[in-house]
Motif scaffolding. Sequence first.
Motif, PDB file in Angstrom:
ATOM      1  N   CYS A  11       0.823  -1.220   0.000  1.00  0.00           N
ATOM      2  CA  CYS A  11       0.000   0.000   0.000  1.00  0.00           C
ATOM      3  C   CYS A  11       0.858   1.272   0.000  1.00  0.00           C
ATOM      4  O   CYS A  11       0.337   2.358  -0.247  1.00  0.00           O
ATOM      5  N   GLY A  12       2.146   1.144   0.277  1.00  0.00           N
ATOM      6  CA  GLY A  12       3.030   2.312   0.243  1.00  0.00           C
ATOM      7  C   GLY A  12       3.413   2.860   1.602  1.00  0.00           C
ATOM      8  O   GLY A  12       3.819   4.013   1.722  1.00  0.00           O
ATOM      9  N   LYS A  13       3.328   2.020   2.635  1.00  0.00           N
ATOM     10  CA  LYS A  13       3.626   2.492   3.992  1.00  0.00           C
ATOM     11  C   LYS A  13       5.002   3.143   4.093  1.00  0.00           C
ATOM     12  O   LYS A  13       5.133   4.222   4.659  1.00  0.00           O
ATOM     13  N   SER A  14       6.005   2.488   3.553  1.00  0.00           N
ATOM     14  CA  SER A  14       7.370   3.017   3.676  1.00  0.00           C
ATOM     15  C   SER A  14       7.549   4.297   2.866  1.00  0.00           C
ATOM     16  O   SER A  14       8.108   5.279   3.362  1.00  0.00           O
ATOM     17  N   SER A  15       7.077   4.301   1.635  1.00  0.00           N
ATOM     18  CA  SER A  15       7.220   5.499   0.788  1.00  0.00           C
ATOM     19  C   SER A  15       6.486   6.687   1.380  1.00  0.00           C
ATOM     20  O   SER A  15       7.037   7.792   1.482  1.00  0.00           O
ATOM     21  N   VAL A  16       5.242   6.473   1.789  1.00  0.00           N
ATOM     22  CA  VAL A  16       4.456   7.544   2.389  1.00  0.00           C
ATOM     23  C   VAL A  16       5.078   7.957   3.719  1.00  0.00           C
ATOM     24  O   VAL A  16       5.231   9.148   4.005  1.00  0.00           O
ATOM     25  N   GLY A  17       5.456   6.976   4.537  1.00  0.00           N
ATOM     26  CA  GLY A  17       6.033   7.269   5.841  1.00  0.00           C
ATOM     27  C   GLY A  17       7.312   8.079   5.756  1.00  0.00           C
ATOM     28  O   GLY A  17       7.497   9.036   6.515  1.00  0.00           O
ATOM     29  N   GLU A  18       8.186   7.720   4.824  1.00  0.00           N
ATOM     30  CA  GLU A  18       9.448   8.452   4.670  1.00  0.00           C
ATOM     31  C   GLU A  18       9.203   9.906   4.268  1.00  0.00           C
ATOM     32  O   GLU A  18       9.808  10.825   4.825  1.00  0.00           O
ATOM     33  N   LEU A  19       8.312  10.119   3.284  1.00  0.00           N
ATOM     34  CA  LEU A  19       8.027  11.481   2.835  1.00  0.00           C
ATOM     35  C   LEU A  19       7.305  12.281   3.917  1.00  0.00           C
ATOM     36  O   LEU A  19       7.616  13.452   4.145  1.00  0.00           O
ATOM     37  N   LEU A  20       6.379  11.651   4.610  1.00  0.00           N
ATOM     38  CA  LEU A  20       5.667  12.317   5.705  1.00  0.00           C
ATOM     39  C   LEU A  20       6.647  12.739   6.801  1.00  0.00           C
ATOM     40  O   LEU A  20       6.607  13.883   7.277  1.00  0.00           O
ATOM     41  N   ALA A  21       7.521  11.826   7.200  1.00  0.00           N
ATOM     42  CA  ALA A  21       8.511  12.133   8.242  1.00  0.00           C
ATOM     43  C   ALA A  21       9.408  13.287   7.810  1.00  0.00           C
ATOM     44  O   ALA A  21       9.712  14.182   8.608  1.00  0.00           O
ATOM     45  N   GLN A  22       9.805  13.252   6.559  1.00  0.00           N
ATOM     46  CA  GLN A  22      10.658  14.329   6.032  1.00  0.00           C
ATOM     47  C   GLN A  22       9.933  15.669   6.120  1.00  0.00           C
ATOM     48  O   GLN A  22      10.503  16.655   6.581  1.00  0.00           O
ATOM     49  N   GLN A  23       8.672  15.698   5.733  1.00  0.00           N
ATOM     50  CA  GLN A  23       7.927  16.956   5.747  1.00  0.00           C
ATOM     51  C   GLN A  23       7.597  17.419   7.166  1.00  0.00           C
ATOM     52  O   GLN A  23       7.481  18.618   7.415  1.00  0.00           O
ATOM     53  N   LEU A  24       7.458  16.483   8.097  1.00  0.00           N
ATOM     54  CA  LEU A  24       7.193  16.840   9.494  1.00  0.00           C
ATOM     55  C   LEU A  24       8.482  17.048  10.295  1.00  0.00           C
ATOM     56  O   LEU A  24       8.426  17.421  11.467  1.00  0.00           O
ATOM     57  N   ALA A  25       9.617  16.762   9.678  1.00  0.00           N
ATOM     58  CA  ALA A  25      10.937  16.908  10.313  1.00  0.00           C
ATOM     59  C   ALA A  25      11.065  16.063  11.583  1.00  0.00           C
ATOM     60  O   ALA A  25      11.547  16.515  12.617  1.00  0.00           O
ATOM     61  N   ILE A  26      10.608  14.793  11.468  1.00  0.00           N
ATOM     62  CA  ILE A  26      10.763  13.819  12.550  1.00  0.00           C
ATOM     63  C   ILE A  26      11.283  12.523  11.940  1.00  0.00           C
ATOM     64  O   ILE A  26      11.169  12.312  10.734  1.00  0.00           O
ATOM     65  N   PRO A  27      11.860  11.628  12.749  1.00  0.00           N
ATOM     66  CA  PRO A  27      12.430  10.393  12.209  1.00  0.00           C
ATOM     67  C   PRO A  27      11.374   9.427  11.669  1.00  0.00           C
ATOM     68  O   PRO A  27      10.216   9.440  12.102  1.00  0.00           O
ATOM     69  N   ILE A 146      -4.977   5.143  -1.816  1.00  0.00           N
ATOM     70  CA  ILE A 146      -3.616   5.083  -2.362  1.00  0.00           C
ATOM     71  C   ILE A 146      -3.570   5.212  -3.880  1.00  0.00           C
ATOM     72  O   ILE A 146      -2.488   5.294  -4.456  1.00  0.00           O
ATOM     73  N   ASN A 147      -4.720   5.245  -4.536  1.00  0.00           N
ATOM     74  CA  ASN A 147      -4.747   5.290  -5.998  1.00  0.00           C
ATOM     75  C   ASN A 147      -4.602   6.734  -6.490  1.00  0.00           C
ATOM     76  O   ASN A 147      -5.440   7.255  -7.219  1.00  0.00           O
ATOM     77  N   GLN A 148      -3.534   7.372  -6.038  1.00  0.00           N
ATOM     78  CA  GLN A 148      -3.183   8.739  -6.429  1.00  0.00           C
ATOM     79  C   GLN A 148      -1.690   8.918  -6.191  1.00  0.00           C
ATOM     80  O   GLN A 148      -1.073   8.121  -5.498  1.00  0.00           O
ATOM     81  N   PRO A 149      -1.090   9.944  -6.767  1.00  0.00           N
ATOM     82  CA  PRO A 149       0.360  10.133  -6.614  1.00  0.00           C
ATOM     83  C   PRO A 149       0.791  10.269  -5.148  1.00  0.00           C
ATOM     84  O   PRO A 149       0.035  10.793  -4.314  1.00  0.00           O
ATOM     85  N   LEU A 150       1.999   9.802  -4.870  1.00  0.00           N
ATOM     86  CA  LEU A 150       2.572   9.832  -3.517  1.00  0.00           C
ATOM     87  C   LEU A 150       2.469  11.217  -2.884  1.00  0.00           C
ATOM     88  O   LEU A 150       2.063  11.355  -1.732  1.00  0.00           O
ATOM     89  N   GLU A 151       2.834  12.235  -3.622  1.00  0.00           N
ATOM     90  CA  GLU A 151       2.826  13.596  -3.087  1.00  0.00           C
ATOM     91  C   GLU A 151       1.414  14.027  -2.683  1.00  0.00           C
ATOM     92  O   GLU A 151       1.229  14.735  -1.704  1.00  0.00           O
ATOM     93  N   VAL A 152       0.408  13.585  -3.447  1.00  0.00           N
ATOM     94  CA  VAL A 152      -0.980  13.917  -3.136  1.00  0.00           C
ATOM     95  C   VAL A 152      -1.425  13.196  -1.860  1.00  0.00           C
ATOM     96  O   VAL A 152      -2.106  13.781  -1.014  1.00  0.00           O
ATOM     97  N   VAL A 153      -1.021  11.942  -1.723  1.00  0.00           N
ATOM     98  CA  VAL A 153      -1.347  11.172  -0.522  1.00  0.00           C
ATOM     99  C   VAL A 153      -0.789  11.879   0.715  1.00  0.00           C
ATOM    100  O   VAL A 153      -1.499  12.095   1.698  1.00  0.00           O
ATOM    101  N   VAL A 154       0.482  12.249   0.667  1.00  0.00           N
ATOM    102  CA  VAL A 154       1.130  12.906   1.817  1.00  0.00           C
ATOM    103  C   VAL A 154       0.519  14.273   2.080  1.00  0.00           C
ATOM    104  O   VAL A 154       0.284  14.634   3.247  1.00  0.00           O
ATOM    105  N   LYS A 155       0.212  15.018   1.040  1.00  0.00           N
ATOM    106  CA  LYS A 155      -0.428  16.343   1.206  1.00  0.00           C
ATOM    107  C   LYS A 155      -1.770  16.176   1.913  1.00  0.00           C
ATOM    108  O   LYS A 155      -2.099  16.944   2.823  1.00  0.00           O
ATOM    109  N   GLN A 156      -2.540  15.174   1.516  1.00  0.00           N
ATOM    110  CA  GLN A 156      -3.842  14.918   2.143  1.00  0.00           C
ATOM    111  C   GLN A 156      -3.663  14.577   3.628  1.00  0.00           C
ATOM    112  O   GLN A 156      -4.427  15.050   4.474  1.00  0.00           O
ATOM    113  N   ILE A 157      -2.652  13.768   3.943  1.00  0.00           N
ATOM    114  CA  ILE A 157      -2.400  13.392   5.346  1.00  0.00           C
ATOM    115  C   ILE A 157      -2.045  14.621   6.163  1.00  0.00           C
ATOM    116  O   ILE A 157      -2.581  14.843   7.260  1.00  0.00           O
TER     117      ILE A 157
END
Length: 161
Positions: A11-27, A146-157
Amino acid sequence: MIYVVMGVSGCGKSSVGELLAQQLAIPFYDADDYHPQSNVDKMSAGIALNDEDRWPWLQLLNEQMQSWQASGGAVLACSALKHDYRERLAGNLSGLVTFIYLKGGFEILLTRLQGRKGHFMKSDLLKSQLATLEEPAQDQAIIVDINQPLEVVVKQIIEEI
């Protein structure tokens, strides 16, 4: 705050999680890295884990989450398929854990899994994971298609947070 990005394999847990963490500035951490070798061996052999395999792993993750919370928070990628698993993960961190459920249909998940190389989760375990999955309710998690681009998923979160 601890953000647990959850869902079945692919489902993209790692990809979404890495980008989310980067944008939130947490590990960012991946729960798969905390599995004991016996669990990895079972999954590599195409054998689904049972609850007895998962309880010690979930307890270890809860202990890690307590430490991460004390250090300013983190993002954790973890399947967290059952309500009981999510309760064990959050444990004594009531109000400090936000679950983010990455929801997708069988076909998109299967296509993603078939495109993976070098991951211990076999695509034939997808049906088992979907059968095990107890989807969280709207009031229990941020739910994202998850049926949308990674950046859109993270922006929505981030908008939901």
